[in-house]
Design an enzyme around this catalytic site. Structure first.
Site, short mmCIF file in Angstrom:
data_model
loop_
_atom_site.label_atom_id
_atom_site.label_comp_id
_atom_site.label_asym_id
_atom_site.label_seq_id
_atom_site.Cartn_x
_atom_site.Cartn_y
_atom_site.Cartn_z
N LYS A 46 3.92 5.43 -8.82
CA LYS A 46 5.03 6.36 -9.02
C LYS A 46 6.13 5.84 -7.64
O LYS A 46 7.22 6.11 -7.72
CB LYS A 46 4.78 7.77 -8.60
N GLY A 47 5.51 5.19 -6.62
CA GLY A 47 6.47 4.91 -5.23
C GLY A 47 7.67 4.16 -5.58
O GLY A 47 8.39 4.47 -4.69
N GLU A 102 8.26 -3.36 -6.07
CA GLU A 102 7.25 -2.38 -5.54
C GLU A 102 7.98 -1.48 -4.15
O GLU A 102 8.79 -2.12 -3.72
CB GLU A 102 6.00 -3.17 -4.82
N ASP A 103 7.56 -0.40 -3.89
CA ASP A 103 8.15 0.28 -2.70
C ASP A 103 7.49 -0.34 -1.32
O ASP A 103 8.45 -0.54 -0.47
CB ASP A 103 7.47 1.75 -2.89
N ASP A 106 1.34 -3.11 1.62
CA ASP A 106 0.30 -2.86 2.57
C ASP A 106 -0.60 -3.80 2.78
O ASP A 106 -0.44 -4.86 3.33
CB ASP A 106 0.01 -1.38 2.35
N LYS A 135 4.60 -4.37 5.06
CA LYS A 135 3.61 -4.04 6.08
C LYS A 135 2.82 -5.26 6.49
O LYS A 135 1.65 -5.17 6.15
CB LYS A 135 2.49 -2.77 5.96
N PHE A 156 2.39 5.12 8.64
CA PHE A 156 2.47 5.59 7.50
C PHE A 156 3.90 6.42 7.27
O PHE A 156 4.40 6.87 8.01
CB PHE A 156 1.51 7.00 7.33
N ASP A 163 5.39 8.67 -0.82
CA ASP A 163 4.80 10.18 -0.63
C ASP A 163 3.90 10.19 0.46
O ASP A 163 3.14 9.30 0.78
CB ASP A 163 4.33 10.54 -1.91
N ARG A 169 8.83 12.30 -1.45
CA ARG A 169 9.22 11.00 -2.33
C ARG A 169 10.94 11.38 -2.50
O ARG A 169 11.33 10.21 -2.69
CB ARG A 169 8.60 10.82 -3.71
P1 IMP Z 1 -1.84 -1.92 -0.76
O1 IMP Z 1 -2.56 -2.00 -2.07
O2 IMP Z 1 -2.50 -1.43 0.19
O3 IMP Z 1 -0.65 -3.01 -0.49
O4 IMP Z 1 -0.85 -0.57 -1.15
C1 IMP Z 1 0.24 -0.35 -1.98
C2 IMP Z 1 0.47 0.92 -2.29
O5 IMP Z 1 0.06 2.14 -1.31
C3 IMP Z 1 1.90 1.22 -2.26
O6 IMP Z 1 2.50 0.83 -3.48
C4 IMP Z 1 2.17 2.62 -2.01
O7 IMP Z 1 2.26 3.20 -3.13
C5 IMP Z 1 0.98 3.05 -1.26
N1 IMP Z 1 1.34 3.02 0.46
C6 IMP Z 1 1.16 1.81 1.08
N2 IMP Z 1 1.54 2.53 2.56
C7 IMP Z 1 2.13 3.55 2.44
C8 IMP Z 1 2.79 4.33 3.23
O8 IMP Z 1 3.20 4.16 4.51
N3 IMP Z 1 3.31 5.51 2.94
C9 IMP Z 1 3.04 5.96 1.46
N4 IMP Z 1 2.40 5.13 0.64
C10 IMP Z 1 1.98 4.03 0.93
MG MG Z 2 3.77 1.56 -4.86
#
Ligand code: IMP
Ligand code: MG
Length: 178
Positions: A46-47, A102-103, A106, A135, A156, A163, A169
């Protein structure tokens, strides 16, 4: 009840900074993809909803918008690295220009998962990735976006689609809790 209050948020990026950066990213994408060929945006729910819709407003080529849903967090504040596909329904993307929106990237696990699936089962002509936040320091897999808005520390963050336990959000700015 949420244990965090919006009033305690420290602002990282204001609404103005976000708008400016979103436009800059759209300019870059317009330049790279050109204005003639169709582009399929894949919004990762949803991000990415706010960023994706905002970005789409500034794109000049014919745009299609598709929505997929994955989850790696549940309600935790750290990525589980365990990506769950909730809805990956997509039309035929063969020989299309595709941009995953993507938002935030991470650990990179979600993006690695999506790129693998898209390349393997959809065979797009061109596949690129844009993320609003990067990140960089938190990466666990070797994935880098083609376009990103801002590199941020391993904090975070919430707002502009991101969210905290399903809330916040809707904030038009991006903030973090100290
Ligand atoms: P990844 O798979 O660890 O790269 O994470 C990806 C998803 O985790 C992102 O698309 C976000 O929806 C969520 N996410 C990662 N970091 C944050 C944060 O700091 N705040 C909120 N959502 C996050
Ligand atoms: Mg996302």
């Amino acid at each position: 009840m949420l244990d965090r209050k919006i009033e305690d948020l420290k602002i990282l990026f204001t609404q103005e900074q976000i708008e400016q950066k979103t436009k800059e990213l759209a300019d870059e994408i317009n330049k790279d993809f050109g204005t003639k060929n169709e582009l399929v945006l894949i919004c990762v729910l949803k991000g990415s909803t706010m960023f994706c819709c905002n970005l789409a407003k500034y794109l000049k080529m014919p745009v299609e918008m598709e929505f997929i849903r994955v989850s790696s967090y549940g309600n935790a504040k750290t990525s589980s690295g365990n990506v769950q596909a909730i809805d990956l329904t997509l039309p035929n993307l063969e020989d299309k220009n595709v941009l995953i929106v993507e938002d935030i990237i991470d650990t990179g696990c979600t993006m690695e998962f999506l790129i693998n699936i898209l390349c393997r089962t959809h065979k797009p002509k061109k596949l690129k990735v844009v993320t609003f936040l990067n990140k960089k320091m938190a990466r666990k897999v070797d994935i880098e976006p083609d376009y990103y808005g801002f590199v941020i520390d391993d904090k975070f963050v919430v707002g502009y689609g991101l969210d905290y336990e399903g809330y916040m959000r809707n904030l038009p700015y991006i903030g973090y809790f100290e």
